[in-house]
Write an enzyme that holds these catalytic residues in place. Structure first.
Site, PDB file in Angstrom:
ATOM      1  N   TYR A 145     -10.081  -8.620   4.116  1.00 59.69           N
ATOM      2  CA  TYR A 145      -8.724  -8.822   4.705  1.00 59.69           C
ATOM      3  C   TYR A 145      -7.985  -8.810   5.016  1.00 59.69           C
ATOM      4  O   TYR A 145      -6.858  -9.158   5.043  1.00 59.69           O
ATOM      5  CB  TYR A 145      -9.015  -6.593   4.368  1.00 59.69           C
ATOM      6  CG  TYR A 145      -7.776  -5.733   4.464  1.00 59.69           C
ATOM      7  CD1 TYR A 145      -6.959  -5.924   3.007  1.00 59.69           C
ATOM      8  CD2 TYR A 145      -6.832  -6.026   5.740  1.00 59.69           C
ATOM      9  CE1 TYR A 145      -5.522  -5.396   2.931  1.00 59.69           C
ATOM     10  CE2 TYR A 145      -5.834  -5.420   5.927  1.00 59.69           C
ATOM     11  CZ  TYR A 145      -4.872  -4.730   4.920  1.00 59.69           C
ATOM     12  OH  TYR A 145      -4.136  -4.062   4.183  1.00 59.69           O
ATOM     13  N   LYS A 186      -4.891 -11.646   5.248  1.00 59.18           N
ATOM     14  CA  LYS A 186      -3.769 -11.536   5.606  1.00 59.18           C
ATOM     15  C   LYS A 186      -3.001 -13.001   6.447  1.00 59.18           C
ATOM     16  O   LYS A 186      -2.239 -13.044   6.507  1.00 59.18           O
ATOM     17  CB  LYS A 186      -3.509 -10.099   6.097  1.00 59.18           C
ATOM     18  CG  LYS A 186      -3.515  -8.447   4.936  1.00 59.18           C
ATOM     19  CD  LYS A 186      -2.747  -9.237   4.002  1.00 59.18           C
ATOM     20  CE  LYS A 186      -2.411  -7.822   3.140  1.00 59.18           C
ATOM     21  NZ  LYS A 186      -2.328  -7.796   1.678  1.00 59.18           N
ATOM     22  N   ARG A 194      -6.588   6.745  -3.656  1.00 61.31           N
ATOM     23  CA  ARG A 194      -7.398   5.767  -2.782  1.00 61.31           C
ATOM     24  C   ARG A 194      -8.057   6.863  -2.435  1.00 61.31           C
ATOM     25  O   ARG A 194      -7.642   7.004  -1.082  1.00 61.31           O
ATOM     26  CB  ARG A 194      -6.244   5.097  -2.382  1.00 61.31           C
ATOM     27  CG  ARG A 194      -5.784   3.270  -2.845  1.00 61.31           C
ATOM     28  CD  ARG A 194      -5.193   2.301  -2.688  1.00 61.31           C
ATOM     29  NE  ARG A 194      -4.567   1.725  -2.545  1.00 61.31           N
ATOM     30  CZ  ARG A 194      -3.750   0.829  -2.501  1.00 61.31           C
ATOM     31  NH1 ARG A 194      -3.029   1.335  -0.845  1.00 61.31           N
ATOM     32  NH2 ARG A 194      -2.992   0.019  -2.857  1.00 61.31           N
TER      33      ARG A 194
HETATM   34  N1  LIG Z   1      -2.214   0.917   2.475  1.00 58.36           N
HETATM   35  C1  LIG Z   1      -1.807   0.581   3.878  1.00 58.36           C
HETATM   36  O1  LIG Z   1      -2.161   1.292   4.682  1.00 58.36           O
HETATM   37  C2  LIG Z   1      -1.137  -1.051   4.248  1.00 58.36           C
HETATM   38  C3  LIG Z   1      -1.489  -1.554   5.760  1.00 58.36           C
HETATM   39  C4  LIG Z   1      -1.041  -2.467   5.710  1.00 58.36           C
HETATM   40  C5  LIG Z   1      -0.813  -3.419   4.867  1.00 58.36           C
HETATM   41  N2  LIG Z   1      -0.388  -3.354   3.682  1.00 58.36           N
HETATM   42  C6  LIG Z   1      -0.174  -4.035   2.997  1.00 58.36           C
HETATM   43  O2  LIG Z   1       1.577  -4.262   2.358  1.00 58.36           O
HETATM   44  C7  LIG Z   1       1.791  -4.157   1.479  1.00 58.36           C
HETATM   45  C8  LIG Z   1       2.092  -3.622   0.394  1.00 58.36           C
HETATM   46  O3  LIG Z   1       1.223  -2.301   0.280  1.00 58.36           O
HETATM   47  P1  LIG Z   1       1.846  -1.163  -0.851  1.00 58.36           P
HETATM   48  O4  LIG Z   1       0.524  -0.068  -0.015  1.00 58.36           O
HETATM   49  O5  LIG Z   1       3.319  -0.746  -1.088  1.00 58.36           O
HETATM   50  O6  LIG Z   1       1.242  -1.328  -2.232  1.00 58.36           O
HETATM   51  P2  LIG Z   1       0.757  -1.099  -3.361  1.00 58.36           P
HETATM   52  O7  LIG Z   1       1.865   0.700  -3.300  1.00 58.36           O
HETATM   53  O8  LIG Z   1      -0.060  -1.118  -3.309  1.00 58.36           O
HETATM   54  O9  LIG Z   1       1.455  -2.064  -4.605  1.00 58.36           O
HETATM   55  C9  LIG Z   1       1.014  -3.098  -4.646  1.00 58.36           C
HETATM   56  C10 LIG Z   1       2.208  -3.825  -5.419  1.00 58.36           C
HETATM   57  O10 LIG Z   1       1.633  -4.934  -6.301  1.00 58.36           O
HETATM   58  C11 LIG Z   1       1.551  -5.161  -7.483  1.00 58.36           C
HETATM   59  N3  LIG Z   1      -0.028  -5.554  -7.806  1.00 58.36           N
HETATM   60  C12 LIG Z   1      -1.203  -5.322  -7.361  1.00 58.36           C
HETATM   61  N4  LIG Z   1      -1.978  -6.009  -8.368  1.00 58.36           N
HETATM   62  C13 LIG Z   1      -0.913  -6.629  -8.907  1.00 58.36           C
HETATM   63  C14 LIG Z   1      -1.372  -7.404  -9.860  1.00 58.36           C
HETATM   64  N5  LIG Z   1      -3.003  -8.141 -10.580  1.00 58.36           N
HETATM   65  N6  LIG Z   1      -0.277  -8.194 -10.661  1.00 58.36           N
HETATM   66  C15 LIG Z   1       0.686  -8.688 -10.196  1.00 58.36           C
HETATM   67  N7  LIG Z   1       1.184  -7.480  -9.629  1.00 58.36           N
HETATM   68  C16 LIG Z   1       0.253  -6.399  -8.670  1.00 58.36           C
HETATM   69  C17 LIG Z   1       1.108  -3.884  -8.289  1.00 58.36           C
HETATM   70  O11 LIG Z   1       1.437  -3.751  -8.891  1.00 58.36           O
HETATM   71  P3  LIG Z   1       1.695  -2.291 -10.093  1.00 58.36           P
HETATM   72  O12 LIG Z   1       2.494  -1.228  -9.564  1.00 58.36           O
HETATM   73  O13 LIG Z   1       1.918  -2.954 -11.612  1.00 58.36           O
HETATM   74  O14 LIG Z   1       0.443  -2.118 -10.007  1.00 58.36           O
HETATM   75  C18 LIG Z   1       2.936  -3.608  -7.095  1.00 58.36           C
HETATM   76  O15 LIG Z   1       4.170  -3.888  -7.663  1.00 58.36           O
HETATM   77  C19 LIG Z   1      -0.162  -4.420   0.220  1.00 58.36           C
HETATM   78  O16 LIG Z   1      -0.158  -5.938   0.571  1.00 58.36           O
HETATM   79  C20 LIG Z   1      -0.991  -3.919   1.459  1.00 58.36           C
HETATM   80  O17 LIG Z   1      -2.130  -4.926   1.168  1.00 58.36           O
HETATM   81  C21 LIG Z   1      -0.853  -1.822   3.041  1.00 58.36           C
END
Ligand SMILES: NC(=O)c1ccc[n+]([C@@H]2O[C@H](COP(=O)([O-])OP(=O)(O)OC[C@H]3O[C@@H](n4cnc5c(N)ncnc54)[C@H](OP(=O)(O)O)[C@@H]3O)[C@@H](O)[C@H]2O)c1
Length: 244
Positions: free
Chosen positions: A146, A150, A181
């Site tokens: 991960y 990034k 999740r």
């Molecule tokens: N979770 C955490 O605590 C955390 C912490 C730090 C950073 N981040 C990072 O912050 C960013 C945003 O996170 P988030 O939680 O807002 O993301 P999220 O809710 O998981 O949304 C991800 C987006 O990516 C799209 N996506 C996923 N798989 C795809 C695929 N195969 N093809 C095309 N589109 C796809 C999704 O589309 P669909 O709606 O169509 O699935 C959605 O629009 C990510 O890069 C994540 O790694 C997360």
């Protein structure tokens, strides 16, 4: 929003720019759409996704009718969809998946390859400012998938020479996630006391990320690289959201 922000937003709006968002259906993406809908700094916002989605809450009839176009694309054939990126001076990327959901290869494909391919296409079609959400822990030299993925994204984006590159590096995202999740829920349960004691250290609400991305957009930059760590995302949100 603060008066200072309103002034900057007004000046920015007058430039009549277009933006696109990839990952607009995700938790950060939805908050970004809300913040853009509230502040209306663009003439047109192109929402790019792999499926048709009804935005809830609706960003407003004027927003949808006047300048939001929804593009549905196949990310495995991104080069066939350059037209979706055409004409946007600003690109936002909130894409991401998890290893649990997509497997190792799938995670790398979405979180690194799709992000970089989209950025490349955007650059080639005239995008000047690329704004991306990565992670606080990003490190291209790490042995952890991960963190390494990034880090590689950040490193490669820096080589692309956008006029302005903004990197948002949140720690754990706080939101009412529409997707289940389990690991994230477990981690959050254990972190709760720590989050209460040190609210800006290890977590950040997704609404803060969306707002910080909009504030950054309208804020003129001195260099071409802006990096926001978790604490800075908190402070940008607070400085701009709370002053009346
Ligand atoms: N979770 C955490 O605590 C955390 C912490 C730090 C950073 N981040 C990072 O912050 C960013 C945003 O996170 P988030 O939680 O807002 O993301 P999220 O809710 O998981 O949304 C991800 C987006 O990516 C799209 N996506 C996923 N798989 C795809 C695929 N195969 N093809 C095309 N589109 C796809 C999704 O589309 P669909 O709606 O169509 O699935 C959605 O629009 C990510 O890069 C994540 O790694 C997360």
């Amino acid at each position: 929003m603060s008066e200072e922000f309103q002034d900057k937003a007004k000046q920015y709006r007058e430039m009549g720019k277009t933006a696109f968002i990839i990952g607009y259906t995700g938790e950060c993406g939805k908050e970004l759409v809300k913040a853009l809908s509230k502040n209306r700094i663009f003439n047109k916002v192109v929402l790019i996704g792999r499926r048709k989605v009804d935005l809830t809450p609706d960003p407003g009839p004027e927003f949808v009718r006047d300048f939001v176009y929804r593009k549905v694309i196949d990310y495995d054939k991104l080069e066939e969809y350059t037209e979706a990126f055409q004409g946007a001076q600003v690109g936002y990327c909130c894409l991401g998946t998890t290893r649990g959901k997509a497997g190792k290869e799938g995670f790398i494909k979405v979180d690194r390859d799709y992000v970089l391919k989209s950025a490349e296409i955007a650059k080639s079609t005239g995008c000047q400012h690329f704004s991306v959400v990565t992670a606080s822990s990003a490190n291209k030299d790490s042995m952890f998938l991960y963190v390494k993925t990034k880090g590689e994204v950040e490193h490669s984006l820096k080589q692309m020479a956008f006029d302005k590159l903004s990197i948002f590096k949140p720690a754990m995202l706080l939101c009412e996630r529409s997707e289940r999740r389990i690991m994230e829920k477990v981690a959050l349960t254990f972190m709760k006391p720590w989050i209460c004691m040190f609210p800006t250290a290890g977590s950040v609400p997704t609404s803060y990320v969306g707002t910080a991305m909009v504030v950054d957009t309208v804020t003129p930059s001195e260099g071409n690289l802006r990096i926001y760590n978790n604490e800075q995302i908190h402070s940008v949100f607070k400085q701009n959201e709370q002053k009346k």
